[in-house]
Motif scaffolding. Structure first.
Motif, PDB file in Angstrom:
ATOM      1  N   UNK A  23       0.912  -1.185   0.068  1.00  0.00           N
ATOM      2  CA  UNK A  23       0.111   0.141  -0.058  1.00  0.00           C
ATOM      3  C   UNK A  23       0.963   1.296  -0.073  1.00  0.00           C
ATOM      4  N   UNK A  24       0.197   2.348   0.112  1.00  0.00           N
ATOM      5  CA  UNK A  24       0.957   3.623  -0.014  1.00  0.00           C
ATOM      6  C   UNK A  24       2.230   3.790   0.901  1.00  0.00           C
ATOM      7  N   UNK A  25       1.725   3.464   2.322  1.00  0.00           N
ATOM      8  CA  UNK A  25       2.919   3.596   3.278  1.00  0.00           C
ATOM      9  C   UNK A  25       3.099   2.193   3.938  1.00  0.00           C
ATOM     10  N   UNK A  26       2.714   1.123   3.244  1.00  0.00           N
ATOM     11  CA  UNK A  26       2.917  -0.229   3.879  1.00  0.00           C
ATOM     12  C   UNK A  26       3.756  -1.188   2.747  1.00  0.00           C
ATOM     13  N   UNK A  27       4.685  -1.693   2.947  1.00  0.00           N
ATOM     14  CA  UNK A  27       5.805  -2.262   1.976  1.00  0.00           C
ATOM     15  C   UNK A  27       5.975  -3.603   2.709  1.00  0.00           C
ATOM     16  N   UNK A  28       5.793  -4.684   1.837  1.00  0.00           N
ATOM     17  CA  UNK A  28       6.147  -5.972   2.205  1.00  0.00           C
ATOM     18  C   UNK A  28       7.549  -6.497   1.685  1.00  0.00           C
ATOM     19  N   UNK A  29       8.656  -6.777   2.220  1.00  0.00           N
ATOM     20  CA  UNK A  29      10.001  -7.116   1.777  1.00  0.00           C
ATOM     21  C   UNK A  29      10.445  -8.431   2.450  1.00  0.00           C
ATOM     22  N   UNK A  30      11.145  -8.991   1.626  1.00  0.00           N
ATOM     23  CA  UNK A  30      11.941 -10.312   1.896  1.00  0.00           C
ATOM     24  C   UNK A  30      13.268 -10.221   1.254  1.00  0.00           C
ATOM     25  N   UNK A  31      14.089 -11.197   1.878  1.00  0.00           N
ATOM     26  CA  UNK A  31      15.157 -11.475   1.391  1.00  0.00           C
ATOM     27  C   UNK A  31      16.424 -11.417   2.624  1.00  0.00           C
ATOM     28  N   UNK A  32      17.511 -11.678   2.176  1.00  0.00           N
ATOM     29  CA  UNK A  32      18.560 -11.218   3.253  1.00  0.00           C
ATOM     30  C   UNK A  32      18.552  -9.874   3.791  1.00  0.00           C
ATOM     31  N   UNK A  33      19.124  -9.712   4.907  1.00  0.00           N
ATOM     32  CA  UNK A  33      18.718  -8.209   5.763  1.00  0.00           C
ATOM     33  C   UNK A  33      19.406  -7.179   4.843  1.00  0.00           C
ATOM     34  N   UNK A  34      20.353  -7.410   4.135  1.00  0.00           N
ATOM     35  CA  UNK A  34      21.316  -6.495   3.231  1.00  0.00           C
ATOM     36  C   UNK A  34      20.450  -6.347   1.965  1.00  0.00           C
ATOM     37  N   UNK A  35      19.879  -7.266   1.605  1.00  0.00           N
ATOM     38  CA  UNK A  35      18.854  -6.914   0.462  1.00  0.00           C
ATOM     39  C   UNK A  35      17.776  -6.058   0.626  1.00  0.00           C
TER      40      UNK A  35
END
Length: 169
Positions: free
Chosen positions: A78-90
């Motif tokens: 959403x506008x101010x809500x993002x879902x992220x995955x991967x290694x912490x550096x990524x």
């Protein structure tokens, strides 16, 4: 990117009880300091479990962007809500891609531990509460980071709560 972990913990080192509940002992005044830190940074990282438990507090605090660290890909940004995955550096590179140069890690324990073990935490600002749970979710979850810390300040902004600010060396 500057990474600041900003937990509230009990005297015996827990960020929540075994059900993930912590609001019964978190002070509203201390919560305001936390919100100000997120507003200054412009964004924060929370884990999926924390997000799902406190979903009413999201998608944003004080107009900031919340990044939910998850291994599940069935969420929609959403506008101010993002879902992220991967290694912490990524994940940090993705956050930088949105124009941020500082992020607050807001838990839970597994997220705290993942970033700490990866050596990506620059500072820890911890509010220590005079509460003993006996058991609960530890500050770093199942992770066992080895960190050397330099105490930058120690103060009592809120009665009964000691706030220590550390630099990770």
């Amino acid at each position: 990117m500057k990474v600041i972990m900003y937990p509230a913990i009990t005297l015996d080192g827990y960020i929540a009880d075994l059900d993930g509940e912590c609001y019964s002992w978190i002070s509203e005044e201390d919560e305001e300091y936390y919100n100000q830190a997120i507003e200054k940074a412009g964004c924060s990282i929370v884990g999926r479990k924390t997000y799902e438990q406190y979903i009413d507090d999201f998608p944003s605090k004080n107009g900031s962007t919340t990044f939910v660290y998850t291994t599940k890909s069935n969420h929609v940004d959403q506008d101010r809500l993002k879902f992220v995955s991967g290694k912490p550096e990524e994940v940090l590179k993705k956050i930088e891609g949105y124009g941020f140069n500082q992020v607050i890690i807001s838990g839970g324990g597994e997220v705290n531990g993942t970033f700490a073990v990866a050596g990506l935490v620059n500072e820890i600002i911890v509010s220590i509460y005079g509460v003993v749970l006996g058991e609960g979710i530890s500050l770093f979850g199942s992770h066992k980071p080895k960190l050397e810390l330099k105490l930058l300040s120690s103060k009592q902004e809120v009665p009964g709560i000691v706030k220590n600010h550390y630099q990770v060396t």
